[in-house]
Design an enzyme around this catalytic site. Structure first.
Site, PDB file in Angstrom:
ATOM      1  CG  HIS A 169       1.071   2.619 -10.181  1.00 38.53           C
ATOM      2  ND1 HIS A 169       2.055   2.971  -9.423  1.00 38.53           N
ATOM      3  CD2 HIS A 169       0.346   1.210  -9.492  1.00 38.53           C
ATOM      4  CE1 HIS A 169       2.084   1.994  -8.200  1.00 38.53           C
ATOM      5  NE2 HIS A 169       1.549   0.896  -8.514  1.00 38.53           N
ATOM      6  N   GLY A 226       0.685  -1.063  -0.128  1.00 35.22           N
ATOM      7  CA  GLY A 226      -0.293   0.090   0.042  1.00 35.22           C
ATOM      8  C   GLY A 226       1.252   0.928  -0.341  1.00 35.22           C
TER       9      GLY A 226
END
Length: 174
Positions: free
Chosen positions: A49, A12
């Site tokens: 992303h 994370g």
């Protein structure tokens, strides 16, 4: 503020780093890793992303991290030092170099990055993989990567105001 966000794969850390810059209007996202066009798993990771980032952020794909920090006009997010180390070794053909030669090459690049961090008053957040907490890699390339990234992490951390360790989505300030 300069912060290094570290942690294991899929911990994370990237999402946390992005969250640190969520309110910043002008962010340069520096991607020093491969594009992943020949690796569908990597390409999917890069796409995820990209989809997570605000459309207003500027993406720069480069391995010259020091110049990217120096030339940015707003805040900077570098994701990640692990892919940067791999890219630098690929770019320089240094995987078969002696450990000392590879270390000297990477130390020059890391020292340049640390100098750029020291010289800027911009907010810079860097993401990296934490290495050395697992098994000893069986192959020389794995050991070389682990050692070089570990050294780079230490040098960059020394140039940062804050180091954050992300484990299972939880953040620990070091």
């Amino acid at each position: 503020m300069k912060a290094l966000v570290t942690g294991g794969v899929r911990s994370g850390k990237s999402a946390h780093a992005e969250g640190l810059l969520a309110g910043h209007p002008d962010v340069t996202y520096v991607a020093p890793g491969p594009i992943g066009e020949d690796d569908p798993d990597w390409a999917a990771r890069v796409a995820a992303h990209r989809a997570r980032r605000p459309a207003t952020w500027t993406t720069v794909e480069t391995r010259d991290l020091a110049s990217a920090v120096r030339q940015a006009t707003g805040s900077v997010l570098v994701d990640c030092l692990g892919t940067w180390v791999t890219g630098v070794l690929d770019e320089e053909g240094a995987w078969e170099a002696t450990s000392e030669e590879a270390r000297a090459l990477l130390e020059r690049r890391t020292d340049d990055l640390a100098a750029a961090l020291a010289a800027t008053d911009r907010t810079v957040v860097l993401v990296t993989n934490e290495v050395g907490m697992g098994v000893v890699p069986a192959h020389r390339s794995g050991r070389l990567f682990r050692d070089l990234l570990g050294t780079a992490n230490q040098r960059v951390a020394a140039a940062c105001d804050d180091v954050l360790l992300v484990v299972s989505g939880r953040v620990l300030r070091l």
